[in-house]
Scaffold this motif. Structure first.
Motif: not given
Length: 428
Positions: A157-163, A171-174, A176-183
């Protein structure tokens, strides 16, 4: 009854103590300090020690029971509080599902007044703000929810709001935080691919898309390979514009390896060979591709080369063969008539255009060509009539195309639809 039993036991205990005292008349010297010494009956010391132990045990039992009662009270109080918060939250959810945004917002705000760090309430208020296009408020609430509890859906939701707020880097950094949790998070990978493509970071998009291809199911794989072909094509097109032809050809080949029917890569591969001075390989590339898919853009490329080489018969044979293989393609039929006209084969051109007119009478370029044919034959009245029809139908002189993915109309063939951003979807 318990009181009487207690009194009876106390009486029996007193009788026992008196009896034992009469039997044990000895005394014991008890020293507490150097100057404090007491002579005590032996039984008094024993009974006193017994009573002191009993009192200590009773005190510890009372303290334990008090602690247990306090914990039960705390748990019950917390449960009542959580129940009240849950009731408010569900009231807000019910109102939100019923389309009552104001009532839902009031319930969530009342909940936050009691529990400011309630992540779900912030999440729902963010959804309400997004629904009314208040992207900054949505972002603020979702960030508050993220501080309360870092969950994948909150990060999304945060990433979409940034977009939507026009902040693609955050948005891209957020994502990537998701991918750090689940690749293997497919939504985050697709979002990174789309964002980096929009920013012109094709190499970064290529890495994300390759992972999507690796993770795709059998049903999803063709669509993901189309994306992979498109990204390789974009990288190759950029390299070709920079003059690095060989590197561009490498990416065009990768594009075709991902999708052998990727028309833009076939076209661009021939363009690259032509720019490198290898016209023979360019012709071979376009001819092989046109044997599989007689697309107008390929035939037009070959037509231009044949025209430059002075091979009109090859131009005619090219379109005749294409029309024979795809008789329902009006674009090819019109292109054959155009070639006849440009080679001054007016009778053949007129016959071909009239065949096309039966199936598409409102195509302006068709009437413009017919008007020119009648004019060259000296049939001024017929020419005037055709020109007038052409002027009433204001269209491009190229055969129109349409995106097969989103339906957007194109005045001519496009390698990538400007509407939906998909490649290889421009069809006549």
């Amino acid at each position: 009854m318990p009181v009487r039993l207690g009194l009876l036991l106390a009486l029996l205990f007193g009788v026992l103590v008196a009896y034992l005292t009469s039997l044990n008349t000895g005394r014991v010297r008890l020293s507490l300090f150097p100057d404090w010494q007491y002579d005590l009956p032996l039984m008094a010391l024993v009974v006193g020690a017994f009573l002191a132990g009993a009192c200590l045990a009773l005190l510890l039992t009372v303290l334990r029971d008090l602690g247990h009662s306090f914990r039960e009270y705390t748990v019950a109080r917390r449960a009542r509080r959580e129940e009240g918060l849950a009731e408010l939250y569900h009231r807000g959810v019910d109102a939100q599902l019923a389309g009552k945004a104001d009532a839902a917002a009031l319930a969530y705000q009342e909940l936050l007044a009691r529990e400011p760090r309630h992540a779900l309430a912030h999440l729902r208020l963010g959804e309400l703000a997004r629904a009314r296009s208040d992207h900054q408020a949505a972002l603020d609430h979702h960030l508050q929810a993220l501080r309360g509890e870092e969950r994948a859906d909150t990060l999304l939701a945060v990433a979409l709001d940034y977009q939507r707020a026009g902040r693609p880097d955050e948005a891209r950094a957020t994502y990537r935080r998701i991918l750090e949790r689940d690749r293997t998070h497919l939504t985050a990978l697709r979002a990174i691919r789309d964002l980096t493509l929009q920013q012109g970071r094709c190499s970064e998009a290529l890495g994300a898309q390759q992972r999507l291809v690796d993770l795709a199911t059998e049903a999803e794989r063709p669509a993901e390979l189309d994306w992979l072909a498109g990204i390789h094509y974009e990288i190759g097109k950029g390299l070709l514009a920079e003059g690095t032809t060989q590197d561009a050809l490498g990416h065009f080949r990768e594009s075709l390896r991902a999708n052998g029917g990727f028309l833009p890569a076939h076209v661009a591969t021939g363009d690259a060979y032509l720019r490198a001075g290898d016209a023979r390989e360019a012709i071979r590339t376009w001819e092989r591709a046109s044997e599989v898919t007689p697309a107008l853009v390929l035939l037009r490329r070959l037509e231009e080369v044949y025209r430059a080489e002075g091979r009109p018969s090859r131009m005619i044979a090219l379109y005749q063969d294409a029309v024979a293989r795809a008789p329902q393609d009006l674009g090819l039929a019109f292109a054959l008539g155009r070639v006849y006209f440009e080679l001054e084969m007016l009778d053949e051109a007129a016959d071909q255009f009239q065949k096309v007119e039966v199936r598409t009478p409102d195509f302006a370029p068709l009437h413009a060509y017919l008007g020119a044919i009648f004019e060259r034959r000296g049939q001024a009245a017929d020419a005037f009539q055709e020109y007038r029809r052409a002027l009433t139908l204001t269209q491009s002189f190229e055969w129109p195309h349409r995106c097969s993915a989103c339906g957007q109309a194109h005045a001519h063939w496009q390698d990538r639809c400007p509407g939906c951003g998909r490649w290889n979807t421009s069809k006549p």
